[in-house]
Design a protein around this motif. Structure first.
Motif, PDB file in Angstrom:
ATOM      1  N   UNK A 108      38.962  40.242  49.703  1.00 31.08           N
ATOM      2  CA  UNK A 108      38.142  41.435  49.461  1.00 31.08           C
ATOM      3  C   UNK A 108      37.840  41.572  47.964  1.00 31.08           C
ATOM      4  N   UNK A 109      38.879  41.353  47.150  1.00 33.73           N
ATOM      5  CA  UNK A 109      38.692  41.455  45.695  1.00 33.73           C
ATOM      6  C   UNK A 109      37.608  40.490  45.220  1.00 33.73           C
ATOM      7  N   UNK A 110      37.604  39.305  45.819  1.00 40.86           N
ATOM      8  CA  UNK A 110      36.662  38.280  45.386  1.00 40.86           C
ATOM      9  C   UNK A 110      35.250  38.569  45.919  1.00 40.86           C
ATOM     10  N   UNK A 111      35.216  39.103  47.129  1.00 45.03           N
ATOM     11  CA  UNK A 111      33.937  39.314  47.798  1.00 45.03           C
ATOM     12  C   UNK A 111      33.167  40.504  47.215  1.00 45.03           C
ATOM     13  N   UNK A 112      33.902  41.505  46.765  1.00 42.77           N
ATOM     14  CA  UNK A 112      33.243  42.706  46.240  1.00 42.77           C
ATOM     15  C   UNK A 112      33.665  42.972  44.792  1.00 42.77           C
ATOM     16  N   UNK A 113      33.296  42.078  43.879  1.00 39.45           N
ATOM     17  CA  UNK A 113      33.760  42.207  42.493  1.00 39.45           C
ATOM     18  C   UNK A 113      33.290  43.501  41.823  1.00 39.45           C
ATOM     19  N   UNK A 114      32.100  43.973  42.205  1.00 43.13           N
ATOM     20  CA  UNK A 114      31.598  45.185  41.546  1.00 43.13           C
ATOM     21  C   UNK A 114      32.439  46.400  41.901  1.00 43.13           C
ATOM     22  N   UNK A 115      32.819  46.483  43.206  1.00 39.90           N
ATOM     23  CA  UNK A 115      33.604  47.637  43.648  1.00 39.90           C
ATOM     24  C   UNK A 115      35.066  47.532  43.234  1.00 39.90           C
ATOM     25  N   UNK A 116      35.610  46.301  43.288  1.00 39.41           N
ATOM     26  CA  UNK A 116      37.056  46.152  43.108  1.00 39.41           C
ATOM     27  C   UNK A 116      37.447  45.733  41.707  1.00 39.41           C
ATOM     28  N   UNK A 117      36.479  45.232  40.948  1.00 40.12           N
ATOM     29  CA  UNK A 117      36.797  44.655  39.655  1.00 40.12           C
ATOM     30  C   UNK A 117      37.844  43.536  39.780  1.00 40.12           C
ATOM     31  N   UNK A 118      37.759  42.780  40.867  1.00 37.78           N
ATOM     32  CA  UNK A 118      38.596  41.600  41.117  1.00 37.78           C
ATOM     33  C   UNK A 118      40.048  41.896  41.435  1.00 37.78           C
ATOM     34  N   UNK A 119      40.380  43.156  41.694  1.00 40.94           N
ATOM     35  CA  UNK A 119      41.754  43.500  42.089  1.00 40.94           C
ATOM     36  C   UNK A 119      41.668  44.469  43.258  1.00 40.94           C
ATOM     37  N   UNK A 120      42.382  44.139  44.373  1.00 41.75           N
ATOM     38  CA  UNK A 120      42.349  45.067  45.515  1.00 41.75           C
ATOM     39  C   UNK A 120      43.742  45.250  46.088  1.00 41.75           C
ATOM     40  N   UNK A 121      44.052  46.490  46.375  1.00 36.96           N
ATOM     41  CA  UNK A 121      45.388  46.848  46.855  1.00 36.96           C
ATOM     42  C   UNK A 121      45.302  47.429  48.263  1.00 36.96           C
ATOM     43  N   UNK A 122      46.068  46.850  49.184  1.00 39.59           N
ATOM     44  CA  UNK A 122      46.196  47.429  50.525  1.00 39.59           C
ATOM     45  C   UNK A 122      47.558  48.107  50.581  1.00 39.59           C
ATOM     46  N   UNK A 123      47.577  49.443  50.516  1.00 39.50           N
ATOM     47  CA  UNK A 123      48.872  50.136  50.480  1.00 39.50           C
ATOM     48  C   UNK A 123      48.994  51.224  51.531  1.00 39.50           C
ATOM     49  N   UNK A 124      47.981  51.354  52.394  1.00 34.62           N
ATOM     50  CA  UNK A 124      48.111  52.332  53.492  1.00 34.62           C
ATOM     51  C   UNK A 124      47.684  51.656  54.792  1.00 34.62           C
ATOM     52  N   UNK A 125      48.120  52.246  55.914  1.00 30.57           N
ATOM     53  CA  UNK A 125      47.739  51.709  57.214  1.00 30.57           C
ATOM     54  C   UNK A 125      46.231  51.775  57.404  1.00 30.57           C
ATOM     55  N   UNK A 126      45.652  52.812  56.836  1.00 32.79           N
ATOM     56  CA  UNK A 126      44.217  53.002  56.967  1.00 32.79           C
ATOM     57  C   UNK A 126      43.461  51.828  56.325  1.00 32.79           C
ATOM     58  N   UNK A 127      43.863  51.485  55.115  1.00 35.03           N
ATOM     59  CA  UNK A 127      43.212  50.369  54.417  1.00 35.03           C
ATOM     60  C   UNK A 127      43.472  49.053  55.140  1.00 35.03           C
ATOM     61  N   UNK A 128      44.695  48.927  55.663  1.00 34.06           N
ATOM     62  CA  UNK A 128      45.055  47.705  56.369  1.00 34.06           C
ATOM     63  C   UNK A 128      44.150  47.514  57.593  1.00 34.06           C
TER      64      UNK A 128
END
Length: 419
Positions: free
Chosen positions: A152-172
DNA sequence: TCTGGGGTCCTAGGACCC
DNA sequence: TCTGGGGTCCTAGGACCC
């Protein structure tokens, strides 16, 4: 939490460090013998050049679109890899180097005083600054989920700035609904075809499958994967693991048709493999030699043979391994047969502290010392500066590398000069 | 004309042993 | 009709990864 840090378009990025003029241009890196594409910049991906594509099929496109290409320069990439990994190790205590351009970080054992995604963003900036290599980082409760977060971090660099955290069930769950089964770590071509046929299309669909079905059709590994995706960690961090096999093999620049020529190559492969073996301080108990014809020739019957030998004594000596390798080769090679690829695999490795003295052979202390000396010399002066007489590495069989970049970082004569 | 290289894990089946 | 049981080791082959 686990993080997966992955270098973006790694080989291309290494080349770009010294050629910033190529930063927004399509760039590719080619395999040995300049055969096929093994790394692509985003611009090259956008042109539709697939991974692994044979270069001759895309020559026209490459010329038309001005795609810049390089022969693979593995000593350069290895050096950059070390720099990136060392930088990570500077800030993270528990890491597993997973491949030349990927590293897992275990944050279960390391507390950070700032939020993890902020920590990782800073790490990303530092790596870019210290090495010139851009990376992406995914963070999640398990390794398999960290892989998805990384995607996800790689696919959406503009939104994530190359770092993405999955820390809730919702995001998972959102991530699982987004990812296609074929893009999940551990699900390859065969499995995804089977899953699509059953209308299982996303990670979310996959975790709805009953355990019994997954176990039956995808072994215990598939079951572990399902657990990982539901957030239960079952893959742990492997910090340093010795290799269980060591292999050296090459596709030749032309077909070889004599035992003499093959002997030279096999002997060189054996030495190189033995050197890798000594580097991880192991011994091998058996070796496997394989040879095969050019499988891409449609009008020829494919030829494939292998020869497995158990050594009388465990060893890491280039001389011994080379000797048995040639013996194995001569058993299976019919003179005149055209061979396009050959190689050696060292197996049944064990740490050299467990050396097992055979009743009939004494440990060759002198040879052991000789090997250390050879390794030192080759390390200092380059591969095969010193070698066994049986593999005269003359120019005639150096691999084809028409567009090799200089070895900027590992060879004094190639260092950039500032004028 | 021209198609990379180096790894891992799991399972099934056969050989062999007591 | 009925032909022991259980364990280990090895190898081949198939799936996967980068």
């Amino acid at each position: 939490m686990f993080a997966l840090l992955d270098c973006n378009n790694f080989y291309v990025s290494c080349e770009r460090v010294f050629r910033p003029d190529l930063n927004s241009k399509p760039v590719i890196v080619l395999s040995n013998n300049d055969g096929c594409v093994i790394s692509r910049s985003n611009e090259a991906k956008a042109l539709g050049i697939p991974m692994g594509a044979p270069i001759f099929e895309y020559r026209e496109l490459i010329e038309k679109e001005n795609v810049e290409y390089f022969s693979a320069n593995f000593s350069l990439y290895g050096d950059f890899s070390r720099r990136v990994m060392n930088t990570v190790a500077n800030f993270c205590a528990n890491i597993e180097i997973y491949s030349i351009d990927e590293v897992f970080i275990d944050f279960y054992k390391q507390q950070t005083n700032i939020p993890l995604d902020v920590f990782c963003s800073e790490l990303r900036e530092t790596i870019l600054q210290w090495t010139g290599i851009p990376v992406s980082i995914g963070i999640a409760p398990t390794k398999a989920l960290a892989k998805i977060a990384n995607r996800i971090a790689k696919k959406f660099p503009d939104k994530t700035n190359h770092v993405y955290l999955i820390d809730t069930d919702e995001k998972r769950l959102k991530a699982l609904r987004w990812i296609k089964v074929e893009d999940i770590w551990g699900i390859g071509r065969q499995y995804s075809r089977k899953l699509y046929r059953m209308n299982i299309n996303t990670g979310y669909d996959f975790i709805q499958l009953p355990d019994s079905w997954i176990h039956k059709h995808m072994t215990i590994q598939g079951l572990r994967l399902k657990k990982e995706l539901t957030g239960i960690s079952c893959l742990t961090l492997d910090e340093v693991v010795d290799k269980k096999n060591i292999s050296v093999g090459r596709t030749f620049e032309k077909e070889l048709k004599t035992l003499q020529e093959l002997n030279e190559r096999i002997s060189a492969f054996a030495s190189k493999a033995a050197e890798k073996l000594r580097k991880q301080q192991s011994l091998c108990s058996s070796i496997l030699i394989y040879i095969h014809s050019n499988f891409h020739k449609k009008n020829e019957v494919p030829f494939y043979r292998q020869s497995y030998i158990t050594l009388p004594i465990q060893t890491a000596s280039s001389i011994e391994i080379s000797k048995y390798a040639k013996f194995a080769l001569q058993k299976i090679y019919p003179e005149g047969q055209a061979i396009k690829k050959a190689g050696i695999i060292l197996t049944n490795l064990l740490p050299n502290k467990y050396i097992n003295l055979s009743l009939f052979e004494e440990f060759k202390e002198k040879e052991h010392i000789l090997m250390n000396v050879i390794d030192d010399i080759n390390k200092r002066y380059g591969d095969f500066s010193i070698h066994l007489a049986s593999h005269e590495p003359s120019l005639k069989w150096r691999t084809l590398q028409q567009k090799l970049s200089p070895r900027y970082t590992t060879r004094w004569s190639d260092i950039l000069k500032v004028k």
